[in-house]
Design a protein around this motif. Sequence first.
Motif, PDB file in Angstrom:
ATOM      1  N   VAL A  97       0.834  -1.196   0.000  1.00  7.74           N
ATOM      2  CA  VAL A  97       0.000   0.000   0.000  1.00  7.74           C
ATOM      3  C   VAL A  97       0.871   1.250   0.000  1.00  7.74           C
ATOM      4  O   VAL A  97       0.573   2.242  -0.665  1.00  7.74           O
ATOM      5  CB  VAL A  97      -0.964  -0.048   1.209  1.00  7.74           C
ATOM      6  N   TRP A 155      -9.423  -6.891  -1.060  1.00  4.78           N
ATOM      7  CA  TRP A 155      -9.930  -5.600  -1.547  1.00  4.78           C
ATOM      8  C   TRP A 155     -11.448  -5.604  -1.418  1.00  4.78           C
ATOM      9  O   TRP A 155     -12.121  -6.519  -1.894  1.00  4.78           O
ATOM     10  CB  TRP A 155      -9.511  -5.450  -3.018  1.00  4.78           C
ATOM     11  N   ILE A 202      -7.893  -3.530   1.906  1.00  8.99           N
ATOM     12  CA  ILE A 202      -8.133  -2.200   1.336  1.00  8.99           C
ATOM     13  C   ILE A 202      -9.636  -1.995   1.260  1.00  8.99           C
ATOM     14  O   ILE A 202     -10.363  -2.858   0.746  1.00  8.99           O
ATOM     15  CB  ILE A 202      -7.470  -2.078  -0.058  1.00  8.99           C
TER      16      ILE A 202
END
Length: 282
Positions: free
Chosen positions: A8, A222, A250
Motif C-alpha cells: 500500500v 480488496w 483495502i
Amino acid sequence: MNRLILLVTLIGFSFPAISQSTSKEAPPGFDTERSDITHGNIDTISYTSRTVGTTRKALIYTPPGYTTGNKYPVLYLLHGIGGDEKEWYTHGKPQVILDNLYAEGKLVPMIVVLPNGRAMKDDRATGNIMAPDKVEAFATFEQDLLNDLIPFIEKEFPVLADREHRAIAGLSMGGGQSLNFGLGNLNQFAWIGGFSSAPNTKKPELLVPDPEAAKRQLKLLWISCGDKDNLITFSKRTHDYLNEKSVPHIYHIEPGVHDFKVWKNDLYLFSQLLFKVGDTGK
Ligand code: FER
C-alpha cells in the motif's frame, strides 16, 4: 514489514491503520481502445462441468505478448445477478482497460477468466433472475469453479497453478461469490476482491472465522463500493469486522452507484495490485 502495508505504501495510498479508504480514480481514456498499442485476445472456451452436468462456457482474455512458452497467474473475474460470462466483456471492456494498463507497464501479465457464475443447466440471465433456484446457482458455482473450471484452465493453458498465482474478484453477486469462495478457500486464493458485494456475502463471522489464518495467507483483500450504492452495508459490515480483528485489507469507497462506472474503476485499480508481492517467498 507486513507485505500488505509495504504494498500500500508502494502504490501511494496513505495507510493510517489496518485499512484505508481511497478516492483514486482512473484517468480519462483508461477505457478507450487505442490503435497504437498491442492488444490481448478474447476467446470463448467450453468446459465439461461435472457439477452441473453440462458443457459450460467462459471467456478468456490472454494478455498482449501472450505465449505458451510462459506461465501466467490467473484472475477469475465474476459477473452480477443480471449477467453471464459476457457481462464484463459487454459492459466493462476489461480487455480495453487491461490492454491500456499493459501499454503503460502497469500490470503483471496474467490470464483473466470470465466464467458464468450461475451454475445450473440453463445458466442464462433470463426470466426472473431473482428466482430462488437461480440465486442458489450462484452458490453452487463454488463447486463448479474449484472442481471443473480451474482444473480445465490449468490443463489447457500455461498457468501458474498455486494459490499465490490465483485471484478471484467480481461485481455484486460476483463480489459476494469472490469473498465467500476466496476467503472460504484460502488454500486456493491469495488475492481476493469484492466490488459492491451483494447480500449473498456471508456474515463476517462466517466469512472470516479464523482471522489469524486470513492474516497469514492473504496477499490482498480488496473491498470496494460506490458511496451511493444501497448494498454498501454488506461491504461496510465486512470492513468493520476485519478492522476489529486487525485483518489487513483495502476498503475503497468511491463516488457512485451500483453500476459499471464504479466496477471499471475498481478493475483499473485492483488489477494493478495483483501478483506484485506474491513471489517473494513464503
Ligand atoms: C439482492 C439485491 C441485489 C440480491 C442480489 C442482488 C440475492 C444482486 C445484485 C447484482 O448482482 O447486481 O437482494 O439477493
